[in-house]
Scaffold this motif. Sequence first.
Motif, mmCIF file in Angstrom:
data_model
loop_
_atom_site.group_PDB
_atom_site.id
_atom_site.type_symbol
_atom_site.label_atom_id
_atom_site.label_comp_id
_atom_site.label_asym_id
_atom_site.label_seq_id
_atom_site.Cartn_x
_atom_site.Cartn_y
_atom_site.Cartn_z
ATOM 1 N N HIS A 124 23.408 61.060 46.815
ATOM 2 C CA HIS A 124 22.178 60.555 46.196
ATOM 3 C C HIS A 124 22.469 59.436 45.211
ATOM 4 O O HIS A 124 21.748 58.425 45.173
ATOM 5 C CB HIS A 124 21.454 61.697 45.478
ATOM 6 N N VAL A 125 23.499 59.588 44.428
ATOM 7 C CA VAL A 125 23.837 58.549 43.453
ATOM 8 C C VAL A 125 24.225 57.257 44.163
ATOM 9 O O VAL A 125 23.763 56.155 43.804
ATOM 10 C CB VAL A 125 24.974 59.021 42.527
ATOM 11 N N LEU A 126 25.086 57.381 45.174
ATOM 12 C CA LEU A 126 25.563 56.195 45.886
ATOM 13 C C LEU A 126 24.436 55.459 46.592
ATOM 14 O O LEU A 126 24.370 54.229 46.566
ATOM 15 C CB LEU A 126 26.643 56.607 46.896
ATOM 16 N N ARG A 127 23.524 56.202 47.213
ATOM 17 C CA ARG A 127 22.427 55.519 47.917
ATOM 18 C C ARG A 127 21.463 54.893 46.918
ATOM 19 O O ARG A 127 20.875 53.836 47.182
ATOM 20 C CB ARG A 127 21.730 56.472 48.875
ATOM 21 N N ALA A 128 21.265 55.561 45.734
ATOM 22 C CA ALA A 128 20.376 54.981 44.725
ATOM 23 C C ALA A 128 20.961 53.692 44.163
ATOM 24 O O ALA A 128 20.223 52.748 43.849
ATOM 25 C CB ALA A 128 20.131 55.998 43.610
ATOM 26 N N PRO A 156 21.496 52.632 27.651
ATOM 27 C CA PRO A 156 22.075 52.917 28.972
ATOM 28 C C PRO A 156 22.501 54.359 29.156
ATOM 29 O O PRO A 156 22.735 54.793 30.280
ATOM 30 C CB PRO A 156 23.274 51.966 29.039
ATOM 31 N N LYS A 157 22.575 55.144 28.078
ATOM 32 C CA LYS A 157 23.008 56.537 28.200
ATOM 33 C C LYS A 157 21.849 57.491 28.505
ATOM 34 O O LYS A 157 22.085 58.651 28.825
ATOM 35 C CB LYS A 157 23.713 56.971 26.920
ATOM 36 N N CYS A 166 28.047 51.691 37.935
ATOM 37 C CA CYS A 166 27.311 50.702 37.143
ATOM 38 C C CYS A 166 27.581 50.883 35.651
ATOM 39 O O CYS A 166 27.239 50.011 34.836
ATOM 40 C CB CYS A 166 25.808 50.812 37.400
ATOM 41 N N GLY A 167 28.147 52.031 35.306
ATOM 42 C CA GLY A 167 28.444 52.307 33.914
ATOM 43 C C GLY A 167 27.215 52.582 33.069
ATOM 44 O O GLY A 167 27.253 52.396 31.843
#
Length: 994
Positions: free
Chosen positions: A847-851, A911-912, A946-947
């Motif tokens: 899910h993270v990678l596709r997002a 960003p956090k 993306c950090g």
Amino acid sequence: MAQPFRLSRGGRIDRTRLVRFTFNGRTVEGFHGDSVASALLANGIHLVGRSFKYHRPRGILSHGPDEPSALLSVDRGPGRIDPNNRASVVEARDGLKTLSQNHWPSLEHDIGAVNDLLSPVFVAGFYYKTFMWPRKFWDKVYEPFIRAAAGLGKAPSVPDPDRYANRHAHCDVLVVGAGPAGLSAALAAARTGKRVILADEGPEPGGALLHDVTAEIDGRPAAEWLSATLAELDSRETVILLPRTTAFGYYNHNHVALAERITDHLPNPGTAPRERLWQVRAEQVVLAGGSHERPLVFADNDRPGILLAESVRVFINRYGVVPGRRIVFATSGASAYAAALDAKAAGLHVTLVDLRTESECGPELARLKATGAEVLTGHTVIGAKGTKRVTGLIVAPVDRAGRCGARRVLPCDCVGMSGGWTPAVHLFSQSRGKLAYDETIDAFRPGTSVQAERSAGASRGTYDLAGCLQEGFAAGAAAAGSEERRNFTASPTLTGFRPVRAMPTDVDPGKVRAFVDFQNDVTAKDITLAVREGFHSIEHVKRYTTTGMATDQGKTSNMNALGIVAGQLDKTLPGVGTTTFRPPYTPVTFGTLVGPARHALFDPIRTTPIHDWAEEHGARFENVALWRRAWYFPKPGEDLHEAVARECEAVRKGVGIFDASTLGKIEVVGPDAAEFMNRIYINPWLKLDVGRCRYGLMLKEDGYILDDGVVARIAPDCFHVTTTTGGAPRVLAHMEDYLQTEWPDLRVFLTSTTEQWAVIALQGPKARQVIAPLVDGIDLSPEAFPHMAMRQGTICGVPTRLFRVSFTGELGFEINVPSDHARAVWEAVWKAGQAHGITPYGTETMHVLRAEKGYIIIGQETDGTVTPDDVGLSGMIAKAKKDFVGKRSLARPDVVASGRKQLVGLVTDDPKVVLDEGAQIVDDPGQPIPMRMLGHVTSSYWSPNCGRSIAMALVADGRARQGRSLHVTTPEGFARVTVVDPVFFDPKGERIHA
């Protein structure tokens, strides 16, 4: 004699097999073949319960499934206690424990009987008129009291330990009911060689033939004809006989549901299932369910010891039990004379009271008088005497105007009453057939059929034995496609009756309680009151008085209730109509309906061939649709977030391995396969080359996205379609719907192959290096095998469909192999990848990678109201295509209007901060409440690559808002975000083509 009311001979019971059970702790003896009701009567037990509303003493009314009063709690062992069992259909067996219901502290001394004294208060609809004030009493006093008083019996409080089965069956002819008509129907159909199922709710087939000891068929005793017929049916391999099986529901397309009771009658059932649900699809159905006898309506007609006349006959002839020594039969028709004749033959004192005049009677009158029995024609029943058992019947002569003469009390310990007969049309009505009123039998009978069905015998209003046999044979033959007919000779049957709604009386009918519905304590005056208060629709009368709403569904009460309403409204019975007959015909256990779908099978979890490997390697799992999927693979000491961060980095920098076997897979094959694909998807398919893949988007008719997935063209006439994990069933159903109803001319076949192919996704810059040594017959170079291509060859010697596709944005391959070989191939790939740092990853990392790449997930970025343009995929629509599913809906004004929610990316100022999925989005957090919501967050993650945190959202006019600030709700208040493009990583897509 241990059973004082048992005849010394006769009946179909096995007197060599004694059975003992208990009733309210008292040991009761009977014989094998007894029902609980017959065994109780054999022991002189008539008081078996208390009525629902008034707690009046109640006894056994009937011998069959229409019993409204004798409802018992049956204990078959630990955890096996069922309430509301009809004593007339529960088979007596050793060790059974039965308890009466609806009383306290005991059956004989019930405090609830005070309700009987308060009956003037508890009139029809009293609950609509009382408990209205004071308002605050409702929650604390009225509602708790009503709920405590409602219902019959006590629901089981422990899990059901029994096992239940489910079977689907198909037949040419299904015959419901194994009485004379049903048996002859099954016989006729079986002789054509057709597949026949014969179902009957009784423990043995035969129906009325089981207790008609004097009848003859074709010159021989009916019992001999019955034995010969059953032997012939049993000898035919195409016939299935199902005793103890009730047809309780008749649904569309001749789908009939049957409940088979398998072990309740066995002292030691072992491991066999208790009951089985049969779902039968029949080409033709013959309904031969018989008819129900009507009680007479007179004052105190509910006293224990008052039975239906035919039931008295059944207990005497079938069970060898006399319900009383001094019996009075009260009737308005001929059939009760047969019961009186059999009672007289059993040596009982018999008197018969007939509402009809002597001139209205047939030969039955002379036959009974010839036995020495007293017959009172032209007499009515005024009321019954006795409390816990009937002790006498008050009768009086009556003229045709309803004027009564001098009263007379007939001493008795049993009454057999009969007000005529009503065809059992429940299943016919459930089949949506139209009923027709037949004045000659004063009943509604089957009229116009809607399904492939025919009724025969008493269920069609034919009551004589020869007529039942002939109708049944004709119906069975016609159902089997035969024109054969047969004439039967049989003993004449005593039929005919004078319809009567309530017996004439010499007192004010509004001051006596003459019961119409025995289970719900509904009297004739209740129904009269309902009509007087304005309830003229029979459905309204039913609900206001609750007549016909009990578990017996008004089998004994409906016609009397209809007649009383018709009389009050001065209408004909057809003018009043009937209430709705709903399944089930008789109560069905939840266990039968649920079948084996319990515990783990209630919501089955599917696992992939790689599941065990993932479990062995420490995976944590989550449920996705019906699948159990690896969620993430933590190393010692890692939590979810740490594990996912490590897995994401491994895929982006090295290689990751993922189990994608849960993807739905459908094979679309046929000469018109490409045309079918062209119509069902929004993008073009006619020119897709063999060996190439395309991302497909599927819409519903309303233009909203239904599903998506990668499709490969295997051959000119074959496509390998993938769907979302949870979407496979609905996509296949969607395809089949259009193929069968809209485009039946297309030569296309659809096959689900989800279980056939396991899918191993290998993703990351080093993916090609890992599989290169394992693959044969496929050139893996970027030039020969570009992105969105498919090749067939072998991997580790196993046939494979190798897809060059990616849901991560990295160089990727999806290895489709037969499921039986999946683990072996997975382990080989895993071993080969060790030198390259291969890492298993789960759904959370996916899910993270596709997002990060802005790829949508159906059901997350879509909600059933999202169009292709809303998620930025309008470019996929083939403008040159003449049509596809949903095309016209894309031009609807609301679909093309401005202001629609569109897919965008969101980045938080901090960003956090990881936003909550589903969080609402506003423009100005200071606006007054209710605020104007612009949209919501669809996906939100921490992106190690993306950090920072990233999110996707559907926002009104989202694409026009890029670069602007919005605010998203958080548990603490609002977080400020900036609208950005939804692609956060590798926006040019260079990595995927490596």
